[in-house]
Design an enzyme around this catalytic site. Structure first.
Site, mmCIF file in Angstrom:
data_model
loop_
_atom_site.group_PDB
_atom_site.id
_atom_site.type_symbol
_atom_site.label_atom_id
_atom_site.label_comp_id
_atom_site.label_asym_id
_atom_site.label_seq_id
_atom_site.Cartn_x
_atom_site.Cartn_y
_atom_site.Cartn_z
ATOM 1 N N ASP A 148 0.802 -1.228 0.000
ATOM 2 C CA ASP A 148 0.000 0.000 0.000
ATOM 3 C C ASP A 148 0.834 1.276 0.000
ATOM 4 O O ASP A 148 0.360 2.332 -0.436
ATOM 5 C CB ASP A 148 -1.000 0.006 1.155
ATOM 6 C CG ASP A 148 -0.346 -0.016 2.530
ATOM 7 O OD1 ASP A 148 0.794 -0.503 2.633
ATOM 8 O OD2 ASP A 148 -0.984 0.433 3.500
ATOM 9 N N ASN A 152 19.849 -34.816 -6.561
ATOM 10 C CA ASN A 152 20.812 -35.689 -5.873
ATOM 11 C C ASN A 152 20.496 -35.807 -4.387
ATOM 12 O O ASN A 152 21.379 -36.015 -3.562
ATOM 13 C CB ASN A 152 22.250 -35.214 -6.111
ATOM 14 C CG ASN A 152 22.448 -33.761 -5.714
ATOM 15 O OD1 ASN A 152 21.554 -33.112 -5.171
ATOM 16 N ND2 ASN A 152 23.633 -33.231 -5.988
ATOM 17 N N GLY A 157 26.871 -16.396 -1.763
ATOM 18 C CA GLY A 157 26.490 -17.794 -1.637
ATOM 19 C C GLY A 157 25.158 -18.045 -0.946
ATOM 20 O O GLY A 157 25.054 -18.954 -0.122
ATOM 21 N N GLU A 162 9.558 -10.597 -1.930
ATOM 22 C CA GLU A 162 10.602 -9.571 -2.078
ATOM 23 C C GLU A 162 12.008 -10.153 -2.150
ATOM 24 O O GLU A 162 12.882 -9.601 -2.837
ATOM 25 C CB GLU A 162 10.514 -8.566 -0.929
ATOM 26 C CG GLU A 162 9.295 -7.672 -0.974
ATOM 27 C CD GLU A 162 8.076 -8.277 -0.279
ATOM 28 O OE1 GLU A 162 7.043 -7.590 -0.196
ATOM 29 O OE2 GLU A 162 8.172 -9.449 0.176
ATOM 30 N N ASP A 202 18.362 -29.707 -6.316
ATOM 31 C CA ASP A 202 16.991 -29.913 -5.845
ATOM 32 C C ASP A 202 16.750 -29.274 -4.480
ATOM 33 O O ASP A 202 15.639 -28.831 -4.177
ATOM 34 C CB ASP A 202 16.647 -31.409 -5.813
ATOM 35 C CG ASP A 202 17.658 -32.258 -5.041
ATOM 36 O OD1 ASP A 202 18.631 -31.703 -4.499
ATOM 37 O OD2 ASP A 202 17.478 -33.493 -4.991
ATOM 38 N N GLU A 254 26.540 -29.042 1.670
ATOM 39 C CA GLU A 254 26.527 -29.090 3.135
ATOM 40 C C GLU A 254 26.962 -30.465 3.636
ATOM 41 O O GLU A 254 27.656 -30.579 4.645
ATOM 42 C CB GLU A 254 25.123 -28.763 3.666
ATOM 43 C CG GLU A 254 24.451 -27.557 3.031
ATOM 44 C CD GLU A 254 25.129 -26.245 3.360
ATOM 45 O OE1 GLU A 254 26.182 -26.248 4.033
ATOM 46 O OE2 GLU A 254 24.623 -25.198 2.937
ATOM 47 N N GLY A 314 19.134 -33.733 -1.831
ATOM 48 C CA GLY A 314 19.417 -32.856 -0.696
ATOM 49 C C GLY A 314 20.563 -31.889 -0.889
ATOM 50 O O GLY A 314 20.986 -31.601 -1.999
ATOM 51 N N HIS A 332 0.668 0.655 10.573
ATOM 52 C CA HIS A 332 1.021 -0.729 10.262
ATOM 53 C C HIS A 332 2.388 -0.773 9.558
ATOM 54 O O HIS A 332 2.818 0.210 8.949
ATOM 55 C CB HIS A 332 -0.059 -1.387 9.385
ATOM 56 C CG HIS A 332 -0.255 -0.740 8.052
ATOM 57 N ND1 HIS A 332 -0.892 0.474 7.898
ATOM 58 C CD2 HIS A 332 0.102 -1.138 6.806
ATOM 59 C CE1 HIS A 332 -0.925 0.788 6.618
ATOM 60 N NE2 HIS A 332 -0.321 -0.171 5.931
ATOM 61 N N HIS A 333 3.047 -1.894 9.638
ATOM 62 C CA HIS A 333 4.399 -2.108 9.098
ATOM 63 C C HIS A 333 5.474 -1.335 9.866
ATOM 64 O O HIS A 333 6.616 -1.239 9.403
ATOM 65 C CB HIS A 333 4.507 -1.744 7.612
ATOM 66 C CG HIS A 333 3.603 -2.529 6.700
ATOM 67 N ND1 HIS A 333 3.028 -3.716 7.063
ATOM 68 C CD2 HIS A 333 3.185 -2.282 5.427
ATOM 69 C CE1 HIS A 333 2.280 -4.169 6.053
ATOM 70 N NE2 HIS A 333 2.362 -3.312 5.047
#
Length: 571
Positions: free
Chosen positions: A38, A478, A421, A60, A451, A484, A480, A123-124
């Site tokens: 708004d 693959n 990253g 966003e 994925d 990591e 996951g 608001h916000h």
């Protein structure tokens, strides 16, 4: 009454929002990313009359990623969010753009100036009357701020922010209160285009630095060139190309510099990333007695875990605001002018040959009857399939490291986020890049994303469909978060994901006839797809499920992950 008198004194009255958007159009922006709210709705009404299209992203954060991708292809971008809830959702993306030198104009619709002065409980807000808190948060990831609160300084603030965004190649923040949108300012300024030219170097200082560079360059027996991301961001690729051509020197790129040079050129030698370098590259670069390093960003993922073995004594660093010759630094001097004069005055230098680079499969994969799609087989095969002028986007993870082993065709552009990253970045960036490519002549846009990463920002497939964009999206399935896993927690549940029916996702987002999905599990299936004429003509969005082993990764990723794991454990 005062406002009316002030308006009458203007030669060509124009509303603030129109002035802002016309300036953005002037510097090349044609589409604006963001999410309506708004506090920005009235401003958005001005876009069509200024020749700008509204993209309309799903959130966003994705809009920020998309604006980043758009800017990397178009040269600059703009996004609009709303006060507080909207702008904060975009900050991760804006921080990435700041980190990686990407010029994004972030426009934030704010409550009207009177409400702000009165500290109203709107608001916000945080409910404490502080309307500047969110702008302060953006201050550290913006190279300039434009607070459009007073009509007499609005035009100057807009012009300055856009100029700084372009020249410094980093995000800027512009706040636009709702009442300021329709305020009148002098439109006659628009008749004078913004000066986006770099301030020239001090001639005497520049000549001195050039002479110092040439002294060491002429004395070197086996000099080389290494090009990195800031050569792209600070727009010195013409100088890099001419230096490469005139000198005949072996030329390499860092991972973040992929696509900076013509990789089919006879002088091109591959990717230098310390121990993760292409075969033979590390030896040639690290045995050189002089390295011309252009726009370097020596981060951990860009150097395979800080495994560069080149000393400053053998290096000349060229940057946007300084040049460092061995251990002597020359501040406040831009590399563009220095490089141009070095080329002009160079004369004959010692140029050693470079081993030609190709997309040939490694010996371990040649003649193999194994149908498993491995990284060692995939990335040279991708290199054989890519076309001139393609845009190749790779996600943080296996794709970011695998693309090092792909020799690009002429005119190819690489987009990745090696330094910041942020997982999921590439999907939003693909939307922005594909849109810019469509506006500039419909270059083919290709995305490689894991994925796991896809699940963070998958909604932007919807935005691609809505805007009739036609990228090819390869989803590496693959099981996951592979990068990591290699750092820590190989079998830990936190590195697992819920498997999706990836091929069907665009249908969920409303794709009908203008979409095609594929599920590829063997080398023969992918080779056949690469040869398919309709697939290659990119008539519409295409998504490929690319199934690969969970425990396979490019060797450079494995080395970088080991280094990251070791640093994380240090006390």
């Amino acid at each position: 009454m005062a406002t009316d008198i002030a308006t009458k004194e203007l030669h060509k009255p124009i509303d603030v929002a129109e002035y802002l958007f016309r300036r953005l159009h002037e510097v090349g922006v044609r589409s604006v990313h963001g999410v309506p709210g708004d506090y920005n709705l009235v401003a958005l009404d001005y876009l069509p009359k200024c020749g700008l299209s509204w993209v309309g992203n799903c959130n966003e954060l994705n809009a920020g990623y998309a604006a980043d991708g758009y800017a990397r292809i178009n040269g600059i971008s703009a996004m609009v969010t709303t006060f507080g809830v909207g702008e904060l959702s975009a900050l991760n993306a804006i921080a990435g753009s700041f980190s990686e030198f990407v010029p994004v104009v972030h426009i934030v619709g704010q409550p009207n100036t009177k409400s702000q002065k009165d500290g109203m409980l709107l608001h916000h807000t945080l409910g404490n009357g502080d309307f500047n808190v969110f702008a302060r948060m953006s201050g550290g990831i913006s190279c300039a701020m434009g607070r459009l609160n007073e009509t007499h300084e609005v035009a100057t603030q807009i012009d300055n922010a856009i100029r700084e965004c372009w020249l410094r190649s980093r995000p800027v923040y512009i706040s636009l209160p709702t009442d300021m949108v329709v305020k009148k300012i002098e439109g006659q300024r628009l008749e004078t285009p913004l000066d986006l030219s770099l301030p020239p170097n001090d001639p005497e200082k520049e000549d001195y630095v050039v002479d110092v560079v040439l002294k060491y360059l002429h004395g070197a027996k086996n000099p080389v060139i290494v090009v990195d991301a800031c050569a792209i961001r600070h727009r010195v690729l013409d100088e890099v190309h001419d230096l490469m051509e005139a000198s005949g020197l072996p030329t390499f790129v860092a991972p973040m510099g992929k696509g900076a040079v013509n990789e089919t050129h006879k002088n091109y030698g591959g990717v230098y990333a310390g121990t993760g370098s292409n075969p033979g590259v590390r030896e040639q670069v690290e045995s050189s007695d002089l390295i011309l390093s252009i726009g370097a960003i020596k981060s951990d993922f860009n150097t395979t875990g800080f495994t560069y073995h080149i000393g400053q004594l053998n290096t000349i660093d060229f940057h946007s605001n300084y040049v460092r010759v061995r251990y002597s630094e020359y501040p406040d001097i831009n590399m563009k002018g220095v490089l141009r004069k070095v080329i002009q005055k160079m004369g004959k230098i010692n140029a050693q040959p470079v081993k030609p680079l190709s997309n040939a499969l490694p010996d371990t994969e040649k003649g193999s009857s194994d149908q498993t799609i491995t990284h060692a087989w995939l990335w040279p095969s991708v290199g054989q399939w890519l076309k001139e002028n393609d845009i190749i986007i790779t996600e943080t993870g296996t794709a970011n490291f695998g693309i090092w082993d792909t020799r690009f065709p002429k005119g190819a552009t690489a987009i990745s986020q090696v330094l910041w990253g942020s997982i999921g970045y590439s999907v939003g960036a693909c939307q922005g890049a594909a849109l810019a490519a469509k506006e500039l002549g419909n270059r083919r846009t290709v995305l490689f994303v894991g994925d796991g990463s896809l699940q963070l920002t998958v909604q932007e497939l919807s935005t691609m469909i809505r805007n009739k964009l036609n990228p090819i999206v390869f989803v590496i399935c693959n099981d996951g978060y592979t990068i990591e896993r290699f750092i820590h927690g190989w079998d830990a549940g936190y590195n697992d994901i819920q498997p999706w029916d990836v091929k069907s996702l665009p249908v969920v987002f409303g794709a009908k006839d203008q979409y095609k999905g594929y599920r590829v599990k063997t080398r023969d299936e992918l080779t056949k797809l690469f040869a398919d004429k309709e697939f290659n003509s990119v008539p519409y969005l295409q998504l490929v499920e690319l199934h690969m082993p969970r425990d396979d990764a490019p060797s450079a990723l494995k080395m970088t992950a080991e280094s990251a794991a070791a640093r994380n454990k240090k006390k």
